[in-house]
Design an enzyme around this catalytic site. Structure first.
Site, mmCIF file in Angstrom:
data_model
loop_
_atom_site.group_PDB
_atom_site.id
_atom_site.type_symbol
_atom_site.label_atom_id
_atom_site.label_comp_id
_atom_site.label_asym_id
_atom_site.label_seq_id
_atom_site.Cartn_x
_atom_site.Cartn_y
_atom_site.Cartn_z
ATOM 1 N N GLY A 277 0.798 -1.221 0.000
ATOM 2 C CA GLY A 277 0.000 0.000 0.000
ATOM 3 C C GLY A 277 0.828 1.266 0.000
ATOM 4 O O GLY A 277 0.340 2.324 0.395
ATOM 5 N N GLU A 278 2.061 1.202 -0.456
ATOM 6 C CA GLU A 278 2.911 2.396 -0.430
ATOM 7 C C GLU A 278 2.362 3.502 -1.339
ATOM 8 O O GLU A 278 2.527 4.688 -1.053
ATOM 9 C CB GLU A 278 4.337 2.042 -0.865
#
Length: 779
Positions: A93-94
């Site tokens: 989820g960066e």
């Protein structure tokens, strides 16, 4: 949020969620990106769009994080260059994390999972490999990290991401690209298909060369198709092991290489990687292949030398080396190269063109590289072509004779008068005798000067000063000026006459029978011959007698060879229990004379009749030079006009480059390149020379439109002679009324080819009769 199992990657149901998971909201400042995330590039535009969505609606799906291990707290802080300590690391989820920061958010929803480094890396790589926008090179790097860091087999990787084993192998092969190839793939200069073809090349230098081909363009300026790159690689890199000049099982040809069938660089050794290649017996290492070729050739050279066969050593070859010629040995043709176009042969190599008539070759070592090549003497090749009717002209005459119902014996040699060598030799004899007379002349006859002036209206050929000044076939302006300036005034008329002889001899149809029989005014060439009192018919008769004697000597030699091999063939047939069908050779009725003796006697007789002091054929020839023919060299025989006598014999010159004149038909050579190094777009075009510039460049018109008049270098053109058949589609190149019209050959008449020309719809078709040199064969 859908979760996946670490073991096999399947989607987890709600009751299968890992124990200890915890949803929370964390400050963005407490979270750091993962140092092992395979995704390294984030599209700025798409990231901005996501930030606007988060600013309006918030983060819809929590990101996956884990507590940052204690042994990585210091490492992460140093990596980020900050003094503060974060508490959690992003697993997945960066992109949402970065967009939230852009949107001005201070917190983000998270799912906290307690995983170790191996679990995190495996999850990240598998998840990352399922993205749609992942590049092939990023895929390859991800697979390699799974193999190196997660100890995952290639087959398991394919199962985990739902891909075949071949798919994984091909992506991993991209890692063998050199840095330039990787950069070209990242920038989109080459696609995956081309990159994979290049990556399969084991040699870095060849990869660079292949990359140059892949990023180039075709003749129309379009990107080079993959199939063309594949064809180039299969010609220059993937070399067939089915037809080699060396034993593929010999492990001694190259140290450390081993036998070819067991080599890992053979296409059959890695079928997953070379799934698109038809043959399993292709070598992908040209360096090793050519080393083995050279080693095997050196062994054959040494064996031939030990057996007493004719070979030409490297030092001896240097004396007759012609670096500027494709056939780099003066007096010889390379057997495995494309035959000289002037021989009018069909076939990709001289060996194939000669076919069953190809004799045993002479082995020679290249003076510079030491490579062993197979060659044949020029005179021997020409004699074989003439005797067996192998030229396109001879084949055409045979076809015409067959259509007229005339019996043609293909096994019998052509009559002497129909051979090209016959014309070359009697013409050379006439030129030599005429030139010998002109050396004694000091006055310029008025009628001759008149004939010369008329010829100059039609064209001027400065290259004729080459033989006239004993400069060879290549005209050297500086040396010619030096000799003319230093020449005595009394010698100038002789130079003028000799120049006239050699320039007129090279004119179109100079030796035409109509010109020879013309009583007046004669052409320049035949005016000179008449002035010298040379009997053309006598020269023809002498050359004919000489060639017939050579034929008889060759027949005797063939009978001798047949008689020598007959006992061995009969013994072999008896051993197999078969009755030999061949008849025993007839005994010779008279002592046999060798070809060399016959030719030497003929040459000696000719010299005695002419009062010349030229040595007979075979007398004290330089070792390794081409055999002297029983003909008179029109260049080598002349002394310098100043009376100087060469200290060493002058070698017979190579065949001169073709000199074009206005009106000649020409074709743009294959492989011709412009100043930018790119192939010309007009390769293969056929047209008529309409002019020659002062710089020597040719003006070639190959169509009626304005852009179909081109200017090109002489070396980019070659003479064109049509070879039409009944039914051939042709184009008319010369006749003014029908120029550039297309048509079909309907008949061969005594006046030429009858062609039905295509017309407009509904209109009656025209019919014209054309000479061969007025047509281009289209198909």
């Amino acid at each position: 949020m859908t979760e996946f199992a670490i073991s096999d990657g399947h989607a987890l149901a709600d009751d299968e969620q890992p124990a200890g998971d915890e949803f929370a909201t964390l400050a963005l400042s407490a979270i750091v990106p993962s140092l092992t995330n395979p995704r390294t590039h984030f599209d700025e535009a798409k990231l901005a769009e996501l930030a606007e969505s988060i600013k309006a609606q918030g983060v819809g799906q929590p990101i996956l994080v884990r507590p940052l291990p204690a042994n990585r707290l210091d490492e992460t802080s140093r990596k980020l260059g900050r003094g503060q300590r974060e508490t959690h690391e992003i697993i997945s989820g960066e992109r949402r994390y970065r967009a939230s920061k852009l949107a001005g958010k201070t917190t983000i929803p998270v799912l906290i999972r307690k995983w170790d480094d191996v679990q995190v890396l495996t999850f990240q790589l598998v998840e990352n490999l399922q993205r749609d926008d992942l590049s092939e090179l990023e895929e390859a790097e991800g697979y390699q990290r799974l193999i190196d860091q997660a100890d995952m087999a290639k087959e398991v990787i394919g199962e985990r991401i739902g891909k075949s084993r071949s798919y994984v192998y091909q992506r991993l092969k991209l890692l063998d690209l050199d840095p330039a190839g990787r950069e070209a793939l990242r920038k989109g200069e080459i696609d995956f298909s081309k990159a994979l073809l290049i990556a399969r090349v084991p040699d870095a230098k060849l990869q660079i060369k292949a990359l140059g081909q892949a990023t180039g363009s075709d003749n129309y300026g379009r990107a080079l198709p993959v199939k063309d790159l594949q064809a180039w690689l299969q010609t220059n890199v993937m070399l067939s092991l089915k037809r080699t000049s060396f034993d593929i099982k010999d492990v001694t040809l190259r140290e450390g290489a081993g036998a070819c069938p067991e080599c890992p660089k053979r296409t059959g050794a890695n079928p997953d990687l070379f799934a698109d290649v038809d043959s399993a017996d292709l070598c992908t290492d040209p360096s090793c292949y050519h080393d083995k070729e050279k080693a095997a050739a050196d062994r054959r050279f040494e064996a031939a030398q030990a057996e007493g066969k004719k070979v030409i050593e490297q030092a001896k070859a240097e004396k007759i080396f012609d670096a500027g010629s494709r056939n780099w040995l003066k007096g010889y043709y390379l057997l495995d190269e494309y035959p000289d176009y002037r021989l009018e042969l069909d076939g990709t190599t001289l060996r194939r063109a000669l076919g069953k008539h190809c004799p045993q070759a002479v082995l020679v070592k290249h003076p510079e590289t030491g490579d062993v090549a197979k060659v044949l003497p020029v005179d021997q090749v020409k004699r074989l072509i003439d005797m067996h009717g192998l030229s396109r002209t001879a084949k055409h005459q045979a076809r015409m004779a067959a259509k007229e119902g005339k019996a043609v014996d293909k096994a019998a040699p052509l009559p002497v008068e129909q051979r090209r060598e016959y014309s070359e030799r009697w013409q050379a004899a006439v030129l030599q005798r005429t030139d010998g007379f002109l050396k004694t002349q000091s006055a310029l006859p008025g009628e001759l000067l008149r004939a010369w002036l008329v010829d100059q209206i039609h064209g001027y050929e400065s290259g004729a000063f080459g033989p006239a000044l004993d400069l060879g076939d290549e005209f050297n302006e500086r040396e010619a000026l030096r000799r003319v300036e230093a020449m005595e005034e009394a010698d100038l008329p002789r130079l003028m006459l000799r120049y006239l002889l050699w320039s007129s001899e090279d004119e179109y149809d100079a030796w035409d029978e109509d010109n020879r029989n013309r009583q007046g005014p004669r052409t320049t060439l035949f005016e000179l011959i008449h002035l010298a009192g040379v009997d053309v018919e006598e020269a023809q008769a002498e050359v004919k007698r000489a060639m017939e004697s050579e034929d008889r000597a060759a027949e005797l030699e063939a009978e001798k060879a047949s008689a020598a091999t007959a006992p061995a063939a009969q013994a072999k047939g008896s051993a197999r229990g078969k009755k030999s069908a061949s008849k025993p050779a007839a005994p010779a009725k008279k002592p046999k004379t060798s070809e060399a003796e016959a030719r030497g006697g003929i040459a000696a007789a000719l010299q005695a009749a002419e009062g010349t002091d030229q040595a007979p054929d075979g007398a004290e020839q330089e070792e390794a030079a081409a055999p002297a023919a029983a003909r008179l060299s029109p260049v080598a025989a002349w002394p310098f006009p100043t009376g100087e006598v060469p200290s060493e014999p002058v070698a017979e010159p190579a065949m001169p480059a073709h000199v074009f004149h206005p009106g000649d038909l020409a074709q743009v050579k294959a492989g011709s390149k412009g100043p930018n190094g790119k192939l010309l777009k007009i390769i293969g075009k056929v047209g008529r020379i309409v002019g020659v510039g002062e710089d020597g460049r040719l003006h070639l018109r190959h169509g009626e439109r304005s852009h179909e008049l081109v200017v090109l270098q002489p070396e980019h053109a070659e003479p064109y002679l049509a070879d039409p058949l009944i039914g051939s589609k042709v184009r008319v190149l010369s006749a003014v009324q029908y120029q550039w019209r297309h048509g079909v050959v309907k008949a061969c008449t005594p006046d030429g080819w009858a062609v039905t020309l295509t017309g407009k719809a509904g209109a009656a078709a025209d019919v014209g009769v054309f000479e061969t040199n007025e047509l281009e064969v289209l198909e």
